[in-house]
Scaffold this motif. Structure first.
Motif, PDB file in Angstrom:
ATOM      1  N   ALA A  30      -7.992   8.603  -0.501  1.00 55.55           N
ATOM      2  CA  ALA A  30      -7.208   7.596   0.214  1.00 55.55           C
ATOM      3  C   ALA A  30      -7.251   6.254  -0.508  1.00 55.55           C
ATOM      4  O   ALA A  30      -6.222   5.577  -0.642  1.00 55.55           O
ATOM      5  CB  ALA A  30      -7.703   7.456   1.647  1.00 55.55           C
ATOM      6  N   THR A  31      -8.410   5.881  -1.008  1.00 56.03           N
ATOM      7  CA  THR A  31      -8.542   4.636  -1.773  1.00 56.03           C
ATOM      8  C   THR A  31      -7.677   4.691  -3.028  1.00 56.03           C
ATOM      9  O   THR A  31      -6.974   3.731  -3.358  1.00 56.03           O
ATOM     10  CB  THR A  31     -10.012   4.380  -2.137  1.00 56.03           C
ATOM     11  N   HIS A  32      -7.698   5.812  -3.707  1.00 60.05           N
ATOM     12  CA  HIS A  32      -6.879   5.977  -4.911  1.00 60.05           C
ATOM     13  C   HIS A  32      -5.389   5.836  -4.568  1.00 60.05           C
ATOM     14  O   HIS A  32      -4.655   5.145  -5.282  1.00 60.05           O
ATOM     15  CB  HIS A  32      -7.149   7.340  -5.547  1.00 60.05           C
ATOM     16  N   LEU A  33      -4.965   6.463  -3.498  1.00 58.85           N
ATOM     17  CA  LEU A  33      -3.553   6.389  -3.110  1.00 58.85           C
ATOM     18  C   LEU A  33      -3.161   4.944  -2.777  1.00 58.85           C
ATOM     19  O   LEU A  33      -2.076   4.495  -3.147  1.00 58.85           O
ATOM     20  CB  LEU A  33      -3.267   7.306  -1.917  1.00 58.85           C
ATOM     21  N   ARG A  34      -4.034   4.235  -2.079  1.00 55.04           N
ATOM     22  CA  ARG A  34      -3.756   2.831  -1.740  1.00 55.04           C
ATOM     23  C   ARG A  34      -3.644   1.971  -2.993  1.00 55.04           C
ATOM     24  O   ARG A  34      -2.802   1.088  -3.080  1.00 55.04           O
ATOM     25  CB  ARG A  34      -4.872   2.265  -0.858  1.00 55.04           C
ATOM     26  N   GLN A  35      -4.523   2.214  -3.955  1.00 53.29           N
ATOM     27  CA  GLN A  35      -4.584   1.360  -5.141  1.00 53.29           C
ATOM     28  C   GLN A  35      -3.520   1.674  -6.187  1.00 53.29           C
ATOM     29  O   GLN A  35      -3.046   0.765  -6.868  1.00 53.29           O
ATOM     30  CB  GLN A  35      -5.960   1.469  -5.796  1.00 53.29           C
ATOM     31  N   PHE A  36      -3.151   2.937  -6.323  1.00 59.41           N
ATOM     32  CA  PHE A  36      -2.322   3.328  -7.458  1.00 59.41           C
ATOM     33  C   PHE A  36      -0.946   3.888  -7.118  1.00 59.41           C
ATOM     34  O   PHE A  36      -0.113   4.003  -8.014  1.00 59.41           O
ATOM     35  CB  PHE A  36      -3.082   4.331  -8.337  1.00 59.41           C
ATOM     36  N   TRP A  37      -0.708   4.245  -5.877  1.00 61.30           N
ATOM     37  CA  TRP A  37       0.607   4.765  -5.522  1.00 61.30           C
ATOM     38  C   TRP A  37       1.490   3.635  -5.016  1.00 61.30           C
ATOM     39  O   TRP A  37       1.050   2.774  -4.252  1.00 61.30           O
ATOM     40  CB  TRP A  37       0.500   5.845  -4.451  1.00 61.30           C
ATOM     41  N   ASP A  38       2.724   3.678  -5.413  1.00 63.20           N
ATOM     42  CA  ASP A  38       3.735   2.748  -4.941  1.00 63.20           C
ATOM     43  C   ASP A  38       3.891   2.907  -3.421  1.00 63.20           C
ATOM     44  O   ASP A  38       3.731   4.017  -2.894  1.00 63.20           O
ATOM     45  CB  ASP A  38       5.056   3.104  -5.659  1.00 63.20           C
TER      46      ASP A  38
END
Length: 73
Positions: A30-38
Motif C-alpha cells: 500500500a505504501t508503494h502504491l501511494r508513493q509510486f502510482w499515479d
C-alpha cells in the motif's frame, strides 16, 4: 491503463514484498502504491477492487483495501 495490467503490476509488487510476511507485506505494498502510482492508477485499482477485485493476490487485495481507507472518495 487496463485493469488487467494494474492487477498484474499490483501482484508483482505484492510478490516482491511477500518476503516481509503476511502481516507486514500489505502495508508495504500500500505504501508503494501511494508513493509510486499515479492517482489515476490508484483510482482504477480501487474501482477494480470495488467490483470484486478479480485476479488480485491476497496480499495485493489487502494492500488495496488499506489504500482505500486513505484515498478520497
Amino acid at each position: 491503463m487496463s485493469p488487467d495490467k494494474l492487477v498484474r503490476m499490483a501482484n508483482q509488487i505484492a510478490l516482491f514484498f511477500a518476503a516481509q510476511g503476511d502481516a507486514a507485506a500489505p502495508d508495504a505494498v500500500a505504501t508503494h502504491l501511494r508513493q509510486f502510482w499515479d492517482p489515476r492508477m490508484r483510482r482504477a485499482i480501487l474501482d477494480h477492487a470495488k467490483s470484486g477485485g478479480a485476479g488480485l493476490s491476497p496480499i495485493a487485495a489487502a494492500a488495496v483495501a488499506r489504500l482505500a481507507v486513505d484515498e478520497p472518495a
